[in-house]
Design a protein around this motif. Structure first.
Motif: not given
Length: 211
Positions: A168-169, A160-162, A188-191, A194-195
């Motif tokens: 946005d990422e 949910e919400g991903r 940005a891509l590594k973040t 990670s998320k």
């Protein structure tokens, strides 16, 4: 060009037609694919060698990833994807950047929809970044990594919400690439990876619900 048995079986696994733990029967696959059993047997042996399939007694089943293997896969993926974004910021053409920007906009329309459709769109997006790196050896390694991603029972986009956060990422990654900021693109891509990993862990722990 006609696809061989190996490619067809791999596509079925990647599409979720065969999921981790499912048994693959040589004769049934031959009938389904409309080929003889010999190329199917060879394809299954190749997939077993690549750890896409594992043994369960005398049967071959679609492999699954345990907690440690999942951690190892995401660690490698983050580094390789980060490198791809860094190189894309340096080498992507204007046309490739416009394609990436278009993908971000088009994928917004999928928000809240079928998680598997979002997952397919996500694969296309990442593949485009890989190609924009203009490094064939990196693309080959990332193909192997993404192949192993098919061994996960669910996509993180089902959480949910991903989907909104992930898109946005994606937008932040493309902005950095378009600006030619290699370090920002890599970060940005590594973040983003990670998320995605964190989301998957939270789903496995029962903290997040699947749609």
């Amino acid at each position: 060009m006609q696809k061989d048995a190996y490619t067809l079986i791999l596509e079925l696994i990647e599409a979720g037609q065969f999921r981790p733990g499912d048994r693959l029967v040589e004769s049934e696959l031959a009938d389904r694919l409309g080929v003889s059993r010999t190329p199917v047997r060879e394809a299954l042996q190749r997939l077993e060698t690549q750890a896409m399939l594992s043994r369960d007694g005398r049967s071959l089943i679609v492999a699954s990833l345990d907690h440690n293997q999942l951690a190892e896969l995401y660690a490698v993926r983050a580094e390789l994807e980060g490198l791809a974004a860094r190189l894309a910021a340096r080498h992507a053409t204007e046309e490739e950047i416009r394609v990436l920007q278009g993908m971000v906009q088009e994928d917004r329309a999928l928000q809240g929809g079928d998680p598997r459709a979002l997952s397919r769109a996500n694969k296309r997006f990442h593949r485009q970044i890989h190609l924009a790196s203009h490094n064939r050896f990196l693309v080959q390694q990332l193909d192997l990594v993404h192949r192993s991603m098919a061994l996960m029972a669910n996509t993180s986009f089902a959480a949910e919400g991903r989907d909104t956060v992930a898109l946005d990422e994606h937008a932040a990654i493309v902005t950095a690439i378009a600006e030619g900021d290699a370090e920002a693109a890599a970060a940005a891509l590594k973040t983003h990876i990670s998320k995605a990993y964190e989301t998957r862990l939270r789903v496995d722990a029962g903290e997040l619900k699947l749609r």
